[in-house]
Design an enzyme around this catalytic site. Structure first.
Site: not given
Ligand code: NAI
Ligand code: MG
Length: 487
Positions: A180, A233-235, A238, A255, A289
Site C-alpha cells: 500500500k 511512516g509517522s509514529t 505506527g 520504521e 525520517c
Molecule cells: P502516515 O504515517 O500517516 O502515512 C504513512 C503511510 O501510512 C501512508 O501509506 C498512509 O496512507 C498509511 N496510513 C495512514 N493511516 C493509516 C492507518 N490508520 N492504518 C494503516 N496505514 C495508515 O504519515 P502522513 O500522515 O502522511 O504524514 C504525517 C507526518 O508523519 C509527517 O509530517 C511526518 O512528520 C511523519 N512521517 C514520517 C515518515 C518517516 O519516514 N518517518 C514518513 C511520512 C510521514
C-alpha cells in the site's frame, strides 16, 4: 510526459488490473503546481480482502511455493534490470508525484532501488537453516521459512525506494506482498507492479492497493490474513498499525519518525561538517525520517560554523523539481507545507532566533508547496521545535559547551533513528557513536545508505531493521526439525 498522459491508476490484485469494487477514487497531485496528475482507485475493505486472498493463494501454490530459491533470485535480478531500463520514466514520475528534485529521483532513489533488488536477489540462495548438536540420538536442524503474506505500508517521502526496502527481502525469502503506497505518491508503485509482470513474477506474489491510510491502510493493517506488516511512516500511525495487528498477533516492524542529532565537536573539520549539516537537513526537502534536524554545535565554533552554513543555505533556492539543476523541490502537499510553516511560527513564539528562510516561496505558477530552507539558532533542546518531527527543511541549532552535555541533550528526545558526530579525534568519534541512542550513527558523514547496511530505529523511531541481512530476520521464521536416529 505531460500530466494528461498519466493514466488513472487501478488496483493490481492477483495479476489483474481493476477498479475499486465500490468505484471509489482519489486524486494525486503534482505538488510543484498544485495540479491534479491523475486519479487513483481507492481500495476498500473488499478490495483489500481480494488482494490478501490473492497473496495467500500465491503463497500456498505453485509456482511460487515450490520455486527454487535461485529462481526467486533471478526474478529479482530481472526486476532490477527492468527498473534500470525504465529509470528515466520512473524518476520523472516520482518527481511529478512527490515534488523531489529530478536530480534526486534520477541519481539517488532509482539507482538505489536497482541496487536493493540486486542485493536481495543474491540473498535468495543464501538463506538457510543450521544443524544443531543436541543431546541424544537425534539429528536436529532448522529450516528458514517465509512468514507468509506481508502487508507493506509505505509513506510518500521516498515512495518507490521504501517500497523496495520491503519488497526486496520479502520476495527473496519467498513471501508474497500486498503493497500500500502513500495516497500522495502511488504512481511509481503501480509502474513497479507492471514491471513485476514483465519480470515474470507469478500472479498474486506482488499486489498493489492504493488509497488513503484510514481506509486502505487500516484495512490492510487489521486484516486477519496478513502475517506481517512492514510499516514506514509517522509514529502515530505506527502505533495504530501495531494496535491493529494485536488481535491476530501479526509480526510488525516499524520504521518511524526521527529528530536526529547532528553533533559538531570543537575539533571538527569545519568545511565538511558544514556540508554535512546542510545535506543532513535539506536533502529530500527535509522530508527524510533521518533528517539531521537538530544541529548541536560547540559554542567555540558556533558563530563561524553558522556563518558558513547560512551563506550556503541562502544559495539554495527552491525551484522546479523537473529542472536538473534544482536541489530543493516542493514539499509533498499543502498539508505538509502548512505543518512546516506552523512550526516556523511556533519556533519564533518559543523564542528561537530565525536566521534564514522561514517562509513559503513562489515558484512557477505560484500554486506549488515550496518553502525556503530555514535555520533557527538559539534553540533550547527542550522546546517543541527541538523535540518534535517537523519533516521539512527546518534546522534547529543548539549550542553546547562540552561533549558530555551534547550526548546527554542528543539522547534527550523521544526519537532514536539516526545521529551523527563530527570530529577529527577517532577515539572520541567512536565513543560518542557508542553512547548515542540511535539505530544509525554517522561519523564525519551524513545520510549515507546502502542496500547492505541495516537501517531502523530505537525508542519512538520504532523497531526492526530494513536493508542488509538483518531485514531478512523479520521476513522469515525458523522451524526446528527433530529426526530420531535410533535404529
Ligand atoms: P502516515 O504515517 O500517516 O502515512 C504513512 C503511510 O501510512 C501512508 O501509506 C498512509 O496512507 C498509511 N496510513 C495512514 N493511516 C493509516 C492507518 N490508520 N492504518 C494503516 N496505514 C495508515 O504519515 P502522513 O500522515 O502522511 O504524514 C504525517 C507526518 O508523519 C509527517 O509530517 C511526518 O512528520 C511523519 N512521517 C514520517 C515518515 C518517516 O519516514 N518517518 C514518513 C511520512 C510521514
Ligand atoms: Mg502526488
Amino acid at each position: 510526459m505531460s500530466n494528461t498522459e498519466i493514466l488513472p491508476g487501478q488496483l493490481f490484485i492477483g495479476g489483474q488490473w481493476r477498479d475499486a469494487a465500490a468505484g471509489e477514487s482519489i486524486d494525486t497531485l503534482n505538488p510543484a503546481t498544485g495540479e491534479k496528475l491523475t486519479t487513483l482507485a481507492e481500495a476498500g475493505a473488499a478490495d483489500v480482502d481480494s488482494a490478501v486472498a490473492a497473496a495467500r493463494q500465491a503463497f500456498e501454490s505453485k509456482p511460487w511455493a515450490t520455486m527454487a530459491a535461485a529462481d526467486r533470485g533471478r526474478l529479482l535480478t530481472k526486476l532490477a534490470s527492468l527498473v534500470e531500463r525504465d529509470i528515466e520514466k520512473l524518476a520523472r514520475l516520482e518527481t511529478l508525484d512527490n515534488g523531489k528534485p529530478i536530480f534526486e529521483s534520477r541519481y539517488v532513489d532509482m539507482p538505489t532501488i536497482v541496487d536493493i533488488f540486486h542485493y536481495y536477489a543474491g540473498w535468495a540462495t543464501k538463506l538457510h537453516g543450521e544443524t544443531i548438536p543436541v543431546r541424544g540420538p537425534y539429528l536436529n536442524y532448522t529450516l528458514r521459512e517465509p512468514v507468509g503474506v506481508v502487508g507493506a505500508i509505505v509513506p510518500w517521502n521516498f515512495p518507490l525506494l521504501l517500497a523496495s526496502w520491503k519488497l526486496g527481502p520479502a520476495l527473496a525469502a519467498g513471501n508474497t506482498v500486498v503493497l500500500k503506497p502513500a495516497e500522495q505518491t502511488s504512481l511509481t508503485a503501480l509502474e513497479l507492479a507492471r514491471l513485476t509482470v514483465e519480470a515474470g513474477f507469478p500472479p498474486g506474489v506482488v499486489n498493489v492497493v492504493t488509497g488513503r491510510g484510514h481506509v486502505t491502510g487500516a484495512a490492510l493493517a487489521s486484516h486477519p490474513g496478513v502475517d506481517k506488516v512492514a510499516f514506514t511512516g509517522s509514529t502515530t500511525t505506527g502505533k495504530a498499525v501495531m494496535r491493529a495487528g494485536v488481535e491476530t498477533l501479526k509480526r510488525v516492524t516499524l520504521e518511524l519518525g526521527g529528530k536526529s542529532p547532528n553533533i559538531v565537536l570543537e575539533d571538527a573539520d569545519l568545511e565538511n561538517a558544514v556540508k554535512g549539516a546542510y545535506n543532513g537537513i535539506f536533502y529530500g526537502k527535509g522530508e527524510v525520517c533521518a533528517a539531521g534536524s537538530r544541529l548541536f554545535v560547540h559554542k567555540k565554533i558556533k558563530e563561524a560554523f553558522l556563518e558558513k552554513l547560512v551563506e550556503r543555505t541562502k544559495k539554495l533556492l527552491p525551484a522546479d523539481p523537473l529542472d536538473p539543476k534544482t536541489r530543493l523541490g516542493a514539499l509533498v502537499s499543502a498539508a505538509q507545507m502548512k505543518k512546516v510553516l506552523d512550526y516556523v511560527e511556533l519556533g519564533k513564539s518559543e523564542g528561537s532566533r530565525l536566521v534564514t528562510g522561514g517562509s513559503a516561496v513562489t515558484v512557477g505558477n505560484g500554486k506549488g508547496y515550496f518553502v525556503a530552507p530555514t535555520i533557527f539558532d538559539g534553540v533550547a533542546n527542550g522546546s517543541r521545535l527541538a523535540q518534535e518531527e517537523i519533516f521539512g527543511p527546518v534546522l534547529a541549532t543548539i549550542e553546547f559547551s562540552d561533549t558530555e552535555e551534547a550526548i546527554r541533550a542528543a539522547n534527550d528526545n523521544p526519537y532514536g533513528l539516526a545521529a551523527a558526530v563530527w570530529t577529527k579525534d577517532i577515539a572520541k568519534a567512536h565513543s560518542v557513536a557508542h553512547r548515542l541512542r540511535a539505530g544509525t550513527v554517522w561519523i564525519n558523514c551524513y545520510n549515507a545508505y546502502d542496500a547492505a547496511a541495516p537501517f531502523g530505529g530505537v525508542k519512538a523511531s520504532g523497531f526492526g531493521r530494513d536493508l542488509g541481512m538483518h531485514a531478512l530476520e523479520s521476513y522469515t521464521q525458523v522451524k526446528d526439525v527433530w529426526v530420531n536416529l535410533k535404529d
